[in-house]
Enzyme design. Structure first.
Site, PDB file in Angstrom:
ATOM      1  N   CYS B 180       0.720  -0.969  -0.167  1.00 17.51           N
ATOM      2  CA  CYS B 180       0.226  -0.443  -0.619  1.00 17.51           C
ATOM      3  C   CYS B 180       0.891   1.122   0.025  1.00 17.51           C
ATOM      4  O   CYS B 180       0.475   2.440  -0.452  1.00 17.51           O
ATOM      5  CB  CYS B 180      -0.640  -0.359   1.418  1.00 17.51           C
ATOM      6  N   ARG B 221     -13.138  -1.801  -0.478  1.00 16.95           N
ATOM      7  CA  ARG B 221     -12.193  -1.009  -1.159  1.00 16.95           C
ATOM      8  C   ARG B 221     -10.289  -1.137  -1.139  1.00 16.95           C
ATOM      9  O   ARG B 221     -10.175  -1.208  -2.323  1.00 16.95           O
ATOM     10  CB  ARG B 221     -11.352   0.831  -0.607  1.00 16.95           C
ATOM     11  N   CYS B 225      -7.818  -3.011  -3.450  1.00 16.60           N
ATOM     12  CA  CYS B 225      -6.148  -2.569  -4.269  1.00 16.60           C
ATOM     13  C   CYS B 225      -5.704  -4.499  -3.957  1.00 16.60           C
ATOM     14  O   CYS B 225      -5.412  -4.483  -4.719  1.00 16.60           O
ATOM     15  CB  CYS B 225      -6.265  -1.711  -3.287  1.00 16.60           C
TER      16      CYS B 225
END
Lengths: 146, 264
Positions: B180, B221, B225
């Protein structure tokens, strides 16, 4: 046993990499000088791989001289001139496993299956691109001289 | 931090960058150091859609959530409103401090988990399924009561869980082997294909995504990802996702809540 080890060692040159299911290759300096396949890459097919956002993924991060492709990325260097900046062998290593050169790069290793975490079931044991596709992309990038 | 962010939201990035320039901070430097909501990088049209409650599709779920809030549920035949009263008073600020410390389990619990716990324990009802329209509706109704309030998920008892969330944020995942942090810390503001990479502040959830044509949770969400880097997403409600939420909320500490936000 000792003989087998010796033979094994003598059969494996320094820089040799062999992962399960992938073709072995040899890293020399910052390059993989020899192609991964017996047949040369095809620049036209390589261009299609570069443009394909599900296969090559390149334009998600890179811009490149593919004027018909809208929405190119700005996360990574422009591919224009890549063939003038790097030799084919250097391009090959940067595609196959650029993290050997820069462990922190966001450039994925396109021909590697070991050392990854929580790979999705559909992708397990598979490299991002096949050896043939790597050679096609190298052939295309080598044509980007300006 | 809160001053400039509110300013950004009201007047747009260009004016704010100019104002920061006056205080001798370069625009590039400001982009790297100032926290920005994804709102600030949206088109004018999408911003207008979020701002106007009659145009914001997320408000349909808020209305549905209000109906559920007042509906008798479960073997107790009890509505949320019977214990909690007027949500505008009792739920104000609640979303801003979740995930919160749950004394019963000594673990962090997110807003969805808290709502489902309440259903099971106090209403004698079954938990809503993760990402079901009913759970999204009640969650966004509760979150909407905190709109404009600063994120304040800083319970010190949650420190070890927050740290694990930070570790997960930095963990490389999937076939593409990306964390991330590599996108949302190191490369925020640049473009992934046509889209600006946001800093990843979860200030608007549950939110309406044009891409989804619907409302979705932060966990949805996060899972998107994770699938994007070709990894196996953590399961809904898993400790890993709650810890990631917790870390992201603390990273967004002080920023204003926007639920229901609209995003492209």
């Amino acid at each position: 046993m000792a003989l087998a080890l010796l033979l094994g060692a003598s059969a494996t040159p320094p820089g040799a990499v062999a992962e399960a299911g992938l073709r072995p290759y040899v890293v020399e300096g910052d390059a993989i000088p020899a192609p991964l396949t017996g047949t040369p890459g095809d620049a036209g097919r390589g261009r299609a791989v570069v443009a394909d956002r599900q296969r090559g993924l390149c334009l998600l991060c890179h811009a490149g001289p593919l004027p018909e492709e809208r929405f190119q990325g700005t996360l990574a260097p422009d591919l224009a001139g890549a063939g003038a900046r790097w030799s084919e062998g250097q391009l090959r290593l940067r595609l196959v496993d650029g993290r050997r050169l820069n462990p922190d790069t966001i450039m994925p290793s396109y021909y590697r299956v070991d050392g990854l975490t929580r790979v999705g079931p559909g992708w397990r044991g598979k490299p991002v691109l096949t050896a043939e596709e790597i050679e096609d992309v190298v052939a295309f990038l080598a044509t980007l001289r300006d | 931090m809160r001053g400039p962010e509110r300013f950004l939201r009201r007047f747009g990035a260009g004016v704010a960058a100019a104002a920061l320039g006056l205080s001798f901070v370069g625009a590039d430097e400001a982009r790297r150091t100032e926290r920005r909501s994804g709102f600030d990088d949206m088109s004018r049209e999408t911003q207008a859609m979020q701002r106007d409650d009659t145009a914001n599709p997320g408000m349909l779920w808020v209305q549905e959530g209000e109906a559920l809030w007042n509906r008798k549920e479960g073997t107790a035949a009890r509505a949320c409103a019977e214990c909690h009263g007027d949500a505008a008073a009792s739920m104000r600020g609640v979303a801003a401090r979740h995930p919160a410390f749950d004394p019963a389990t000594e673990q962090p619990i997110g807003l969805e988990g808290r709502i489902n716990r309440c259903r099971q324990v106090h209403q004698g009802a079954d938990a809503f399924a993760w990402e079901s329209q009913d759970l999204l509706a009640v969650t966004v109704f509760v979150a909407h009561q905190s709109r404009g309030m600063p994120v304040a998920a800083e319970d010190p008892r949650l420190a070890p869980f927050r740290e694990n969330g930070r570790r997960l944020f930095g963990e490389r995942l999937g076939q593409l082997d990306l964390s991330c942090a590599q996108c949302h810390d190191d490369n925020a503001g640049k473009r992934l294909a046509g889209s600006v990479v946001p800093q990843g502040h979860p200030t608007g959830y549950p939110l309406y995504r044009l891409e989804w044509q619907g409302l979705g949770s932060l966990q949805r969400r996060l899972r998107n990802c994770m699938a994007g880097v070709r990894s196996e997403p953590h399961a809904y409600g898993s400790a890993a996702l709650v810890e990631l939420e917790l870390f992201l909320m603390s990273r967004a500490g002080g920023m204003a809540l926007e639920a229901p936000a609209v995003r492209p």
